[in-house]
Scaffold this motif. Sequence first.
Motif, PDB file in Angstrom:
ATOM      1  N   MET A 149       0.835  -1.191   0.000  1.00  0.00           N
ATOM      2  CA  MET A 149       0.000   0.000   0.000  1.00  0.00           C
ATOM      3  C   MET A 149       0.874   1.247   0.000  1.00  0.00           C
ATOM      4  O   MET A 149       1.732   1.417   0.859  1.00  0.00           O
ATOM      5  N   LYS A 150       0.659   2.118  -0.968  1.00  0.00           N
ATOM      6  CA  LYS A 150       1.371   3.390  -1.072  1.00  0.00           C
ATOM      7  C   LYS A 150       0.333   4.500  -0.940  1.00  0.00           C
ATOM      8  O   LYS A 150      -0.627   4.531  -1.721  1.00  0.00           O
ATOM      9  N   ILE A 151       0.510   5.392   0.025  1.00  0.00           N
ATOM     10  CA  ILE A 151      -0.544   6.346   0.318  1.00  0.00           C
ATOM     11  C   ILE A 151      -0.122   7.788   0.050  1.00  0.00           C
ATOM     12  O   ILE A 151       1.047   8.159   0.164  1.00  0.00           O
ATOM     13  N   ALA A 152      -1.131   8.572  -0.336  1.00  0.00           N
ATOM     14  CA  ALA A 152      -0.988  10.013  -0.477  1.00  0.00           C
ATOM     15  C   ALA A 152      -2.046  10.658   0.404  1.00  0.00           C
ATOM     16  O   ALA A 152      -3.151  10.129   0.551  1.00  0.00           O
ATOM     17  N   LEU A 153      -1.720  11.809   0.991  1.00  0.00           N
ATOM     18  CA  LEU A 153      -2.658  12.519   1.844  1.00  0.00           C
ATOM     19  C   LEU A 153      -3.214  13.727   1.115  1.00  0.00           C
ATOM     20  O   LEU A 153      -2.462  14.503   0.523  1.00  0.00           O
ATOM     21  N   LEU A 154      -4.518  13.883   1.192  1.00  0.00           N
ATOM     22  CA  LEU A 154      -5.190  15.063   0.656  1.00  0.00           C
ATOM     23  C   LEU A 154      -5.396  16.037   1.812  1.00  0.00           C
ATOM     24  O   LEU A 154      -6.162  15.774   2.731  1.00  0.00           O
ATOM     25  N   GLY A 155      -4.660  17.166   1.779  1.00  0.00           N
ATOM     26  CA  GLY A 155      -4.739  18.154   2.843  1.00  0.00           C
ATOM     27  C   GLY A 155      -3.585  18.037   3.821  1.00  0.00           C
ATOM     28  O   GLY A 155      -2.921  16.990   3.907  1.00  0.00           O
ATOM     29  N   ASN A 156      -3.346  19.129   4.559  1.00  0.00           N
ATOM     30  CA  ASN A 156      -2.271  19.128   5.545  1.00  0.00           C
ATOM     31  C   ASN A 156      -2.702  19.891   6.803  1.00  0.00           C
ATOM     32  O   ASN A 156      -1.926  20.629   7.393  1.00  0.00           O
ATOM     33  N   GLY A 157      -3.975  19.706   7.194  1.00  0.00           N
ATOM     34  CA  GLY A 157      -4.488  20.320   8.402  1.00  0.00           C
ATOM     35  C   GLY A 157      -4.257  19.441   9.616  1.00  0.00           C
ATOM     36  O   GLY A 157      -3.398  18.552   9.615  1.00  0.00           O
ATOM     37  N   ALA A 158      -5.039  19.680  10.662  1.00  0.00           N
ATOM     38  CA  ALA A 158      -4.825  18.996  11.934  1.00  0.00           C
ATOM     39  C   ALA A 158      -5.001  17.485  11.816  1.00  0.00           C
ATOM     40  O   ALA A 158      -4.202  16.710  12.350  1.00  0.00           O
ATOM     41  N   ILE A 159      -6.061  17.035  11.126  1.00  0.00           N
ATOM     42  CA  ILE A 159      -6.284  15.596  10.988  1.00  0.00           C
ATOM     43  C   ILE A 159      -5.179  14.973  10.148  1.00  0.00           C
ATOM     44  O   ILE A 159      -4.660  13.897  10.473  1.00  0.00           O
ATOM     45  N   SER A 160      -4.782  15.640   9.083  1.00  0.00           N
ATOM     46  CA  SER A 160      -3.703  15.129   8.247  1.00  0.00           C
ATOM     47  C   SER A 160      -2.405  14.998   9.042  1.00  0.00           C
ATOM     48  O   SER A 160      -1.699  13.993   8.923  1.00  0.00           O
ATOM     49  N   ARG A 161      -2.096  16.001   9.854  1.00  0.00           N
ATOM     50  CA  ARG A 161      -0.861  15.936  10.648  1.00  0.00           C
ATOM     51  C   ARG A 161      -0.908  14.782  11.644  1.00  0.00           C
ATOM     52  O   ARG A 161       0.104  14.112  11.880  1.00  0.00           O
ATOM     53  N   TYR A 162      -2.066  14.531  12.226  1.00  0.00           N
ATOM     54  CA  TYR A 162      -2.202  13.390  13.136  1.00  0.00           C
ATOM     55  C   TYR A 162      -1.969  12.087  12.382  1.00  0.00           C
ATOM     56  O   TYR A 162      -1.256  11.194  12.864  1.00  0.00           O
ATOM     57  N   VAL A 163      -2.570  11.975  11.198  1.00  0.00           N
ATOM     58  CA  VAL A 163      -2.411  10.762  10.389  1.00  0.00           C
ATOM     59  C   VAL A 163      -0.947  10.568  10.011  1.00  0.00           C
ATOM     60  O   VAL A 163      -0.430   9.439  10.043  1.00  0.00           O
ATOM     61  N   GLN A 164      -0.273  11.642   9.651  1.00  0.00           N
ATOM     62  CA  GLN A 164       1.149  11.550   9.307  1.00  0.00           C
ATOM     63  C   GLN A 164       1.951  10.939  10.451  1.00  0.00           C
ATOM     64  O   GLN A 164       2.748  10.013  10.256  1.00  0.00           O
ATOM     65  N   GLN A 165       1.755  11.472  11.655  1.00  0.00           N
ATOM     66  CA  GLN A 165       2.521  10.997  12.805  1.00  0.00           C
ATOM     67  C   GLN A 165       2.190   9.551  13.146  1.00  0.00           C
ATOM     68  O   GLN A 165       3.076   8.740  13.444  1.00  0.00           O
TER      69      GLN A 165
ATOM     70  N   ALA B 195       3.074  11.133  -1.022  1.00  0.00           N
ATOM     71  CA  ALA B 195       2.786  12.446  -1.604  1.00  0.00           C
ATOM     72  C   ALA B 195       1.713  13.157  -0.810  1.00  0.00           C
ATOM     73  O   ALA B 195       0.930  12.531  -0.068  1.00  0.00           O
ATOM     74  N   PHE B 196       1.675  14.474  -0.986  1.00  0.00           N
ATOM     75  CA  PHE B 196       0.621  15.318  -0.438  1.00  0.00           C
ATOM     76  C   PHE B 196      -0.067  16.027  -1.592  1.00  0.00           C
ATOM     77  O   PHE B 196       0.595  16.604  -2.458  1.00  0.00           O
ATOM     78  N   LEU B 197      -1.382  15.970  -1.592  1.00  0.00           N
ATOM     79  CA  LEU B 197      -2.189  16.645  -2.605  1.00  0.00           C
ATOM     80  C   LEU B 197      -2.790  17.887  -1.951  1.00  0.00           C
ATOM     81  O   LEU B 197      -3.639  17.781  -1.062  1.00  0.00           O
ATOM     82  N   LEU B 198      -2.336  19.061  -2.385  1.00  0.00           N
ATOM     83  CA  LEU B 198      -2.702  20.316  -1.745  1.00  0.00           C
ATOM     84  C   LEU B 198      -3.208  21.322  -2.761  1.00  0.00           C
ATOM     85  O   LEU B 198      -2.969  21.182  -3.965  1.00  0.00           O
ATOM     86  N   ARG B 199      -3.907  22.337  -2.272  1.00  0.00           N
ATOM     87  CA  ARG B 199      -4.343  23.418  -3.145  1.00  0.00           C
ATOM     88  C   ARG B 199      -3.127  24.122  -3.733  1.00  0.00           C
ATOM     89  O   ARG B 199      -2.099  24.279  -3.045  1.00  0.00           O
ATOM     90  N   PRO B 200      -3.197  24.568  -4.986  1.00  0.00           N
ATOM     91  CA  PRO B 200      -2.028  25.198  -5.624  1.00  0.00           C
ATOM     92  C   PRO B 200      -1.433  26.335  -4.817  1.00  0.00           C
ATOM     93  O   PRO B 200      -0.206  26.479  -4.731  1.00  0.00           O
ATOM     94  N   GLN B 201      -2.284  27.148  -4.182  1.00  0.00           N
ATOM     95  CA  GLN B 201      -1.782  28.292  -3.436  1.00  0.00           C
ATOM     96  C   GLN B 201      -1.071  27.902  -2.148  1.00  0.00           C
ATOM     97  O   GLN B 201      -0.446  28.745  -1.499  1.00  0.00           O
ATOM     98  N   ARG B 202      -1.167  26.616  -1.768  1.00  0.00           N
ATOM     99  CA  ARG B 202      -0.524  26.171  -0.536  1.00  0.00           C
ATOM    100  C   ARG B 202       0.696  25.290  -0.782  1.00  0.00           C
ATOM    101  O   ARG B 202       1.278  24.761   0.161  1.00  0.00           O
TER     102      ARG B 202
END
Length: 264
Positions: free
Chosen positions: A1-17, A28-35
């Motif tokens: 399983m190879k995973i990418a995260l959509l978003g980098n907010g509080a829930i995403s940071r918890y999942v990362q850790q 990979a991280f999938l983020l809005r272009p401006q971020r």
Amino acid sequence: MKIALLGNGAISRYVQQATLKQGLHIEAFLLRPQRLDENHQSVASDSSIVSSVTALPPDVTHLIDCAGHQGLAEHGPAALRAGLDVITVSIGALADPDLYDDLVSSATEGGSRLHLASGAIGALDTLRAARSGQLDSVRYTGRKPPQGWIGSPAEQILDLQSPLPSALTHFTGSARDAALRYPKNANVAAAVALAGVGFDTTEVELIADPTISSNIHEICASGDFGSFTFSITGNSLPDNPRSSALAAMSVVAEILAINKPIRS
């Protein structure tokens, strides 16, 4: 399983850790272009940062949605059509029938699946079992401190900036109406609806309660199986009081369950 995260907010940071502790790498991280630029310092240096599903590394197999309703609507169908399984906690987004149909057709086209994390509530397995018989009624009550409803339609009904004299209801209606009107507050109502009698039959009451300091979720259901009442008092994530700790934990649990030979 190879995973990418959509978003980098509080829930995403918890999942990362949490996934790092389990020996899983975020590809990979999938983020809005401006971020894109502002997030390079907050993610692993060997993870790709992209702004579209087509730009994800070719070995990614799962997209983990931690970005809310808009993120799922924007990227979920494309990921499913590309053959990626998607895990989401943005369950309220499925109250939109057009998006629901798009996700179903995209998953069918791509031979993939959309996995719904349980979010901030429990007892959904009981509801799923009970709906095999006759479910007569399902009611969800969401109770939060007044400040927990700031930024929601509750502000149009209650003066949340002033002390409330008592617990006050600011919404009663169907789970569909709750999920669409309260996109940042009613994912639990949607999870209950999908596990039980559906968006239009599930009854919802949302309450601002000045006597509590945590969010309280309650399900009452009755049917052929009997009846049950389930209640949970949930804590928030330390770095974001608007994000449920259990919602973040449910995303991690869903990730870890993917490769288990026996799922409980």
